[in-house]
Design an enzyme around this catalytic site. Structure first.
Site, PDB file in Angstrom:
ATOM      1  N   GLY A 199       0.838  -1.193   0.000  1.00 27.18           N
ATOM      2  CA  GLY A 199       0.000   0.000   0.000  1.00 27.18           C
ATOM      3  C   GLY A 199       0.866   1.232   0.000  1.00 27.18           C
ATOM      4  N   GLY A 200       0.228   2.385   0.280  1.00 27.07           N
ATOM      5  CA  GLY A 200       0.965   3.632   0.292  1.00 27.07           C
ATOM      6  C   GLY A 200       2.044   3.667   1.354  1.00 27.07           C
ATOM      7  N   PHE A 201       1.882   2.855   2.398  1.00 26.28           N
ATOM      8  CA  PHE A 201       2.856   2.833   3.490  1.00 26.28           C
ATOM      9  C   PHE A 201       4.080   2.010   3.147  1.00 26.28           C
ATOM     10  CE2 PHE A 201      -0.248  -0.519   3.939  1.00 26.28           C
ATOM     11  CZ  PHE A 201       0.550  -1.655   3.992  1.00 26.28           C
ATOM     12  N   GLY A 202       3.935   1.064   2.210  1.00 23.73           N
ATOM     13  CA  GLY A 202       5.025   0.146   1.909  1.00 23.73           C
ATOM     14  C   GLY A 202       4.484  -1.245   1.689  1.00 23.73           C
ATOM     15  N   ASP A 227      -9.513   5.861   9.518  1.00 22.69           N
ATOM     16  CA  ASP A 227      -9.203   5.296   8.202  1.00 22.69           C
ATOM     17  C   ASP A 227      -9.805   3.899   8.064  1.00 22.69           C
ATOM     18  OD1 ASP A 227      -8.195   5.380   5.639  1.00 22.69           O
ATOM     19  OD2 ASP A 227      -6.201   4.658   6.197  1.00 22.69           O
TER      20      ASP A 227
END
Length: 840
Positions: free
Chosen positions: A534-537, A648
């Site tokens: 995801g956007g986090f990794g 979220d």
């Protein structure tokens, strides 16, 4: 004086004596005398009086005994409590059989009688009011043939032997008044019950209301406050009787133990200075005193209630029988043995529950010959049906033993007092318990060493901080800040072993994992072990040296989730324990690496099931997932020690375990609220468009209602199998708008995905759509909170009509300006929707 004159004078004097026999107070009447309404018997020390009285606002008359020296008339015994006299014609006298009787206008029909059947007391009987408040009937030899202490009403006086005479069957128990105006037998009764081991019970009608418990030396098990140094207690349990009495060491103290008409047992003493009765004890104290409040094998803890949480927990080795009822704060079904637990000759043992009120002893075996808890443990361990044990007498070196077979009923713990209760647990739980005990003892032993070393530790910390400033390495600095923020300095020693984490308690010490262990567990982050991104990794599957499977969330070096979000996720999840929240096992910060180590959930994210047309899950499974998510959010908002706003919640942040149980994950955006805080404001809006509430996306205002909005969107996605960002029909609406249009037309059932096959579930699905529309209403105040949502999901109650939802019209021209309405990096790259965000 002539003989006739002397005879006349004698007769006159006898008549005069009879006429004024009660002018001088007396404590006795005989068969030739009577006590009329208005006359009194006074005990020799003038402590008690007997006569006719009128209670409260009533006009009826009763014969009773009350404290004579107390300015407030306090009745402690009533003779004709169930048969009043409606005028002042009442009289107490002996009848021809030698029984005391109370009569009214009809002298031939007594309203009360002592009902002694011994014919030898018919002549020369007498009645005396003793200094103890006991009215006794004596035969001609002065032998007591009847006493009021054998028939107490609502009051236990000092030295009154309360309980059961096993030889005669006489049962002395208390019964409340009907009201303050009517001393007739009320609905509450307090009595010693001999089933199993003798116990004291308070009944409401025929039902158990409060189990005061067994006598464990100096006190009843359910009243830890009872050990007063100024009171002598006398409990007798033998083949002849089971009785209890008490007395004050200072005999001048006026006291009474009274069962009042509301079912409260009060222990009172008279304060002569203030002229009031002073309460020294009152019970029961609801809810934990209510009989079997938490059901079989449940344990009621009032400290949970004081923090706004559910008072009920399960005893060690047990789990809720109905998880749904438990999370709705209904504990009557209680708990059952944990699945897979083996407690018969499989290395099992006992876990101590301190400060406990031991369970109901109706299914227990009491052995007074056992000496000490060690012998008691051995006896219980030899019998596989023995589920628990405790000392039978804590006042004499834990002598005697009580062993329970079958379910453990009506257990609770006290804030102070109580006794140790030992519960049979399987080998796994026993190992965890012993491990936590060793840690606890080790911490106590280290107190002195820590105190002596505190200056050295502070100096070392100062040197480390200076070194970090000089090095200016961001990764190392973030790691040190995290270590200080978590107060985990002692966990570094454990990390060298690379596999230790504690599962024994609700607040385990979160371990730090060395990078080398994570590299080894994931095969140096082998591509084949990559299970998500995801956007986090990226997220990798791994296996620790002890065989446990883990999921490693490896933050990308360019991830917008920096040190603050990382610390938030670590600190929050470490303090949260719930079956519907993902479990964090540890963390790793080394150089530029920031990683979180989670439990491995084989079924990955919810999005892969509800949006993947190749996956199929039926309505029953979808509904169970909805309930689990609701319970997890309810815990975050209301039942945890902290009030957490997730911010979220979306399908990809709900993970599924092997049994398809949902677990909420990804707390990097979460915020902590005070218990009294309603909402907060932020200049940096983070989260995922399509799931954001309008007040949050437009104004930066967030609250528990923000999560409720996200839950409503997710519920619609689970039902329809479509993302909220999906274009529907003419591309003019998102999913919320499409559902709203169908709802207004009465065609909401059309959104149900192709997975739906059970037509008999339509009604339940439509109810869930209704609840989802309530959750996505435009105004936050109109939305229900999660406790109401959980209730509506589980009960067939009427639902209010939904108001206009938020974000229903959309299009490219309405796409939000991410630079102004949200931090672009904080928005999940996989779930950016085109929901219109317009000012209202």
């Amino acid at each position: 004086m002539s003989l006739d004159t002397k005879i006349l004078c004698s007769i006159f004097l006898l008549l005069l004596q009879y006429q004024f026999q009660f002018c001088t107070p007396t404590d006795t009447i005989n068969t030739t005398q009577s006590l009329k309404d208005g006359d009194l018997l006074i005990s020799s020390n003038q402590t008690f009086a007997l006569g006719f009285f009128t209670p409260g606002k009533s006009t009826n008359r009763y014969l009773g005994i009350w404290y004579n020296k107390v300015s407030e008339q306090t009745v402690v015994w009533v003779a004709n409590r169930g048969n009043s006299i409606n005028d002042t014609s009442g009289s107490l006298s002996f009848d021809v059989t030698g029984n005391l009787v109370v009569t009214g206008p009809d002298r031939s029909n007594p309203v009360w009688s002592t009902n002694v059947s011994d014919p030898t007391v018919a002549k020369n009987s007498s009645a005396q009011l003793l200094d103890s408040g006991n009215l006794v009937v004596l035969d001609s030899n002065g032998v007591v043939v009847w006493q009021s202490f054998d028939y107490p009403t609502n009051t236990l006086l000092p030295n009154l032997r309360f309980g059961v005479n096993r030889k005669t069957g006489l049962d002395r128990f208390l019964t409340s008044w009907k009201s303050g105006d009517d001393p007739g037998p009320g609905e509450y009764s307090l009595k010693i019950v001999l089933n199993g081991s003798p116990q004291l019970f308070l009944y409401k009608g025929s039902g158990l209301f409060w189990r005061v418990g067994s006598w464990i030396g100096r006190r009843w098990s359910g009243i830890p406050e009872m050990t007063f140094n100024y009171i002598n207690d006398n409990y007798v349990e033998n083949q002849d009787e089971v009785t209890f009495s008490y007395s004050f060491r200072d005999p001048s103290i006026c006291s009474r133990l009274v069962l009042n008409e509301s079912g409260t047992l009060q222990w009172l003493t008279w304060n002569d200075n203030d002229h009031i009765w002073v309460e020294i004890y009152a019970g029961p104290k609801k809810p934990c005193d209510s009989y079997n409040y938490c059901g079989p094998n449940g344990n009621c803890d009032p400290s949970n209630g004081s923090m706004g949480q559910f008072e009920c927990t399960c005893l060690p080795g047990f789990e809720p029988k109905s998880a749904l009822d438990w999370y709705l704060r209904v504990g009557s079904d209680g708990c059952v043995r944990k699945r897979g637990g083996h407690v018969c000759r499989s290395g099992e043992g006992f876990e101590k529950v301190p400060l406990a009120k031991v369970p109901n002893t109706w299914t227990a075996h009491v052995d007074r010959g056992v000496k000490g808890l060690k012998e008691c443990e051995s006896e219980c361990l030899r019998n596989c049906s023995c589920n628990a044990y405790a000392s039978a007498d804590v006042s004499h070196g834990d002598s005697g033993c009580v062993m329970w077979h079958g379910d453990l009923m009506d257990s609770r713990v006290f804030l102070s007092g109580g006794q140790d209760l030992y519960i049979r647990v399987d080998a796994i739980e026993l190992a965890q318990y012993l491990k936590s005990q060793r840690r606890s003892h080790g911490k106590k032993g280290m107190v002195a060493a820590i105190a002596a070393s505190v200056i050295a530790v502070l100096l070392l910390a100062f040197c480390l901080i200076c070194w970090l400033v000089v090095k200016k390495k961001r990764g190392i600095r973030e790691r040190q800040n995290l270590l200080f923020s978590l107060d985990r300095t002692t966990s570094l020693e454990a990390s060298s072993m690379g596999k230790h984490f504690d599962e024994s308690g609700p607040n385990p010490e979160l371990p730090y994992f060395d990078l080398s262990i994570i590299v080894s567990a994931t095969g140096n982050f082998l591509l084949d072990n990559k299970i998500g991104e995801g956007g986090f990794g990226a997220v990798y599957k791994g296996q620790l040296p002890n065989g446990q499977e883990i999921a490693v969330k490896r933050l990308a070096k360019n991830s917008e989730q920096g040190a603050e979000e990382f610390k938030t996720e670590v600190t929050l999840i470490a303090k949260l324990q719930h079956r519907n929240l993902v479990r964090l096992l540890g963390y790793c910060i080394q150089k530029d690496e920031k990683m979180l180590i989670y439990e491995y959930l084989p079924n990955k994210g919810l999005d892969s099931f509800i949006f993947d047309k190749g996956s199929f899950i039926d309505w029953k499974m979808r509904f169970n997932i909805v309930l689990g998510i609701a319970r997890g959010l309810l815990y975050l908002h209301q039942d945890s020690r902290l009030r957490i706003i997730h911010r979220d919640l979306k399908a990809s942040n709900v993970l599924l375990d092997a049994e398809m149980n949902p677990k909420i994950s990804d707390f990097g955006m979460a915020k902590i609220f005070r218990k009294d805080q309603i909402e907060a404001n932020t200049n940096r809006v983070v989260g995922t468009y399509g799931y954001m509430s309008p007040e949050y996306a437009m104004e930066g205002l967030f609250s528990v209602k923000s999560d409720v909005f996200s839950f409503g969107v997710l519920l619609l996605e689970i039902i329809s199998g479509r993302k909220n960002s999906s274009y529907i029909l003419d591309n003019s609406m998102n999913l919320i708008g499409h559902v709203w249009s169908l709802w207004q037309e009465g065609r909401a059932v059309e959104i149900i995905g192709s997975w739906m096959t059970e037509s008999d579930s339509d009604k339940e699905v439509l109810r869930c759509i209704h609840i989802a529309l309530l959750c996505v209403e435009e105004l936050a105040n109109d939305r229900p909170n999660m406790s109401n949502v959980a209730f509506m999901l589980c009960n067939e109650t009427a639902l209010p009509p939904p108001n206009h939802p938020a974000f229903i019209f959309r299009g490219a021209s309405h796409r939000p300006n991410t630079s102004s309405s949200a931090s672009a990096g904080a928005v999940s790259i996989n779930d950016v929707t085109l929901s219109a965000i317009q000012a209202r």
